[in-house]
Every structure is written in C-alpha cells, then in structure tokens.
Design a protein around this motif. Structure first.
Motif, PDB file in Angstrom:
ATOM      1  N   UNK A  63       0.674  -1.134   0.062  1.00  0.00           N
ATOM      2  CA  UNK A  63      -0.097  -0.117  -0.109  1.00  0.00           C
ATOM      3  C   UNK A  63       0.595   1.167  -0.094  1.00  0.00           C
ATOM      4  N   UNK A  64       2.042   1.060   0.437  1.00  0.00           N
ATOM      5  CA  UNK A  64       2.874   2.246   0.422  1.00  0.00           C
ATOM      6  C   UNK A  64       4.375   1.843   0.832  1.00  0.00           C
ATOM      7  N   UNK A  65       5.350   2.856   0.529  1.00  0.00           N
ATOM      8  CA  UNK A  65       6.723   2.489   0.792  1.00  0.00           C
ATOM      9  C   UNK A  65       7.078   4.102   1.366  1.00  0.00           C
ATOM     10  N   UNK A  66       8.214   3.834   2.446  1.00  0.00           N
ATOM     11  CA  UNK A  66       8.953   5.123   2.784  1.00  0.00           C
ATOM     12  C   UNK A  66      10.269   4.830   3.259  1.00  0.00           C
ATOM     13  N   UNK A  67      11.129   5.558   2.620  1.00  0.00           N
ATOM     14  CA  UNK A  67      12.847   5.174   2.713  1.00  0.00           C
ATOM     15  C   UNK A  67      13.615   6.326   2.933  1.00  0.00           C
ATOM     16  N   UNK A  68      14.672   6.104   3.626  1.00  0.00           N
ATOM     17  CA  UNK A  68      15.619   7.327   3.870  1.00  0.00           C
ATOM     18  C   UNK A  68      16.963   6.957   3.620  1.00  0.00           C
ATOM     19  N   UNK A  69      17.568   8.229   3.246  1.00  0.00           N
ATOM     20  CA  UNK A  69      18.942   8.139   2.816  1.00  0.00           C
ATOM     21  C   UNK A  69      19.133   7.224   1.720  1.00  0.00           C
ATOM     22  N   UNK A  70      18.561   7.523   0.723  1.00  0.00           N
ATOM     23  CA  UNK A  70      18.599   6.416  -0.465  1.00  0.00           C
ATOM     24  C   UNK A  70      19.669   6.682  -1.534  1.00  0.00           C
ATOM     25  N   UNK A  71      20.521   5.653  -1.619  1.00  0.00           N
ATOM     26  CA  UNK A  71      21.717   5.876  -2.799  1.00  0.00           C
ATOM     27  C   UNK A  71      20.997   5.591  -4.090  1.00  0.00           C
ATOM     28  N   UNK A  72      20.148   6.241  -4.599  1.00  0.00           N
ATOM     29  CA  UNK A  72      19.510   5.990  -5.682  1.00  0.00           C
ATOM     30  C   UNK A  72      20.564   5.752  -6.900  1.00  0.00           C
ATOM     31  N   UNK A  73      21.467   6.312  -7.121  1.00  0.00           N
ATOM     32  CA  UNK A  73      22.340   6.120  -8.259  1.00  0.00           C
ATOM     33  C   UNK A  73      23.896   5.649  -7.695  1.00  0.00           C
ATOM     34  N   UNK A  74      24.001   4.242  -7.592  1.00  0.00           N
ATOM     35  CA  UNK A  74      25.311   3.660  -7.005  1.00  0.00           C
ATOM     36  C   UNK A  74      26.519   4.113  -7.840  1.00  0.00           C
ATOM     37  N   UNK A  75      26.531   4.520  -8.931  1.00  0.00           N
ATOM     38  CA  UNK A  75      27.706   4.844  -9.562  1.00  0.00           C
ATOM     39  C   UNK A  75      28.205   6.466  -9.240  1.00  0.00           C
ATOM     40  N   UNK A  76      27.028   7.134  -8.882  1.00  0.00           N
ATOM     41  CA  UNK A  76      27.656   8.424  -8.573  1.00  0.00           C
ATOM     42  C   UNK A  76      27.868   8.594  -6.854  1.00  0.00           C
ATOM     43  N   UNK A  77      27.408   7.213  -6.157  1.00  0.00           N
ATOM     44  CA  UNK A  77      27.801   7.445  -4.549  1.00  0.00           C
ATOM     45  C   UNK A  77      29.040   6.814  -4.497  1.00  0.00           C
ATOM     46  N   UNK A  78      29.519   5.776  -5.250  1.00  0.00           N
ATOM     47  CA  UNK A  78      30.859   4.941  -4.946  1.00  0.00           C
ATOM     48  C   UNK A  78      31.889   6.135  -4.937  1.00  0.00           C
ATOM     49  N   UNK A  79      32.177   6.878  -5.866  1.00  0.00           N
ATOM     50  CA  UNK A  79      33.245   7.995  -5.500  1.00  0.00           C
ATOM     51  C   UNK A  79      33.503   8.700  -4.405  1.00  0.00           C
ATOM     52  N   UNK A  80      32.107   9.124  -4.046  1.00  0.00           N
ATOM     53  CA  UNK A  80      32.093   9.915  -2.890  1.00  0.00           C
ATOM     54  C   UNK A  80      32.281   8.927  -1.463  1.00  0.00           C
ATOM     55  N   UNK A  81      31.835   7.837  -1.498  1.00  0.00           N
ATOM     56  CA  UNK A  81      32.228   6.897  -0.206  1.00  0.00           C
ATOM     57  C   UNK A  81      33.740   6.798  -0.122  1.00  0.00           C
ATOM     58  N   UNK A  82      34.245   6.439  -1.285  1.00  0.00           N
ATOM     59  CA  UNK A  82      35.726   5.865  -1.385  1.00  0.00           C
ATOM     60  C   UNK A  82      36.676   7.193  -1.265  1.00  0.00           C
ATOM     61  N   UNK A  83      36.307   8.548  -1.371  1.00  0.00           N
ATOM     62  CA  UNK A  83      37.136   9.471  -1.069  1.00  0.00           C
ATOM     63  C   UNK A  83      37.056  10.255   0.083  1.00  0.00           C
ATOM     64  N   UNK A  84      38.183  11.152   0.261  1.00  0.00           N
ATOM     65  CA  UNK A  84      38.212  12.036   1.504  1.00  0.00           C
ATOM     66  C   UNK A  84      37.896  11.484   2.972  1.00  0.00           C
TER      67      UNK A  84
END
Length: 240
Positions: A63-84
């Motif tokens: 009937x519904x979904x609710x999500x938080x802190x979604x890494x919608x685009x893993x390709x865009x997230x990976x460099x951020x997580x692996x940096x700095x």
C-alpha cells in the motif's frame, strides 16, 4: 552481500504476507496491508523493488513505501564514499567487513580453487575501496560484468516514474555518501505518487530532533512511520 538492488528475499516475504490480499475488501481484517520501509542500502532495495513491480504492487498487497537516505544512483555514490573523510571514517572499515564475508564464502565453497570459479579471490583480498570490492566480489557473485554493470542495474532513478503506490524518499543534501547533483528530481518522478523530500542537513541516517528530544527521538523513523500511516488511511479505498 550488500547488493544495492537484490530483492529476492524481500519478494518472498511480500508474497508470503500478501497471500491474503484477495481474501476480501480492502478494509477486511483478513486482507494483507503491507507498508515497506528501508534506510541506506536497504532504502534503495525497497525503492528499486517497488519501481520494478510498477502497477503490480497493489495486487501484491503493498500500500505504500517510505525510505530514508536512498543511494538512488550507486555509480554516483561510490566515488564519494571512497574519497576524503568518508574513506577514512567509513569505507576502510566497511571494506574490511566485506572481505571477511568473502572469506566465509571461500570457506563455504570449499577453498580458494573452488571460489576462484566464482570470483577472483586474490583481488578481493587486495581490495581497499568499496569500488574495488564491488568490482571484484559483488558484481561477479551476482552475475554482473564488473561494477559498472552492477551499478547500472541497481540505479533506481529510471524506475521512479513506474512507482504505483505512495512512496516517500527522505534524503539530506549534506549526506557525505551521496552526490547531491545526482539525486532524482520531479522530472524523474514524472507524475508518479513519489514524494522527494530533501533536507539541507542531517548527514547519513542522522536526523536527530535534538539532544534533549525525549527518548532520543529520530526524525527519520517518525517521519517514515507518519507517511506509511497517512498512506494507509488515505489510499486504502482507492486501490484494488
């Protein structure tokens, strides 16, 4: 194994709980009413699953979904997580836990020689970033040709327009793991019943209402629950 869109176990659960969906009218006590929630990697799994289901979600009992802190685009997230600072505080520790899980897989398969038929054992042992782990371990274990194919298959942004039940996506623009310019927009939603709620602050799964909040109340949990309750009460009679 930290696959960003692996939903087989979620689907099995929904199928089992939703078996009563055809038992009676929408408000009948015997009829399944399912609300899905998730955070971080689990948030993407939920959103990806609901988007993949599309118009079939109501018939599955969702009937519904609710999500938080979604890494919608893993390709865009990976460099951020692996940096700095993220690499120093998070990625190094996380990679260690994945390597430990990989060793468990090696043992369960009968040793290095047997495991080598599935993934490059030595590459996994030498991995020092999440990108390297995804490429050497997660991608081959799940049948992808490298991390690029895995990331593309797990990208939830193109599926948002197919979501057929109310879904709240709660993210923070200062989340250190995500590239804010890669977050989906209303154009990506394209009229689907998806609410993109972006806060300026909150980090990754922080959302504390304040140091003096009773019981350490976390805004994310309260907001996801509020949305699911609202969707249940408002949409119940509007869905098949």
């Amino acid at each position: 194994m930290y696959h960003a869109s692996f939903s087989d176990d979620l689907r099995l659960t929904v199928d089992a709980v939703g078996a009563g969906v055809a038992a009676g009218p929408a408000r009948d006590a015997s009829r399944a009413v399912i609300g899905l929630a998730g955070f971080s990697l689990g948030a993407n799994i939920v959103a990806h699953y609901v988007g993949t289901l599309g118009a079939a979600a109501p018939a599955a009992g969702i009937r519904a979904a609710a999500v938080g802190c979604v890494p919608f685009d893993p390709a865009a997230c990976q460099p951020r997580i692996d940096g700095g600072i993220c690499r120093l505080l998070y990625a190094n520790r996380f990679v260690g836990t994945i390597r430990a899980k990989a060793e468990g897989v090696v043992a369960s398969l009968g040793g290095d020689a047997a495991a080598a038929r599935v993934f490059d054992v030595e590459r996994v042992r030498a991995a020092r970033t999440i990108g390297e782990i995804d490429d050497a371990f997660i991608a081959p274990v799940f049948g992808f040709d490298g991390k690029e194919g895995y990331y593309a298959a797990s990208n939830t942004v193109p599926l948002l327009k197919d979501v057929a039940v109310p879904m709240l996506c709660l993210n923070n623009l200062d989340d250190p793991f995500f590239e804010p310019t890669a977050l989906p927009t209303e154009a990506d939603v394209a009229g689907a019943p998806v609410v993109l709620a972006y806060n300026n602050h909150g980090g990754h799964c922080g959302f504390f209402e304040g140091p003096t909040a009773p019981g350490g109340v976390n805004f994310m949990g309260a907001e996801l629950s509020r949305f699911l309750t609202h969707a249940r009460d408002t949409w119940m009679d509007m869905l098949p």
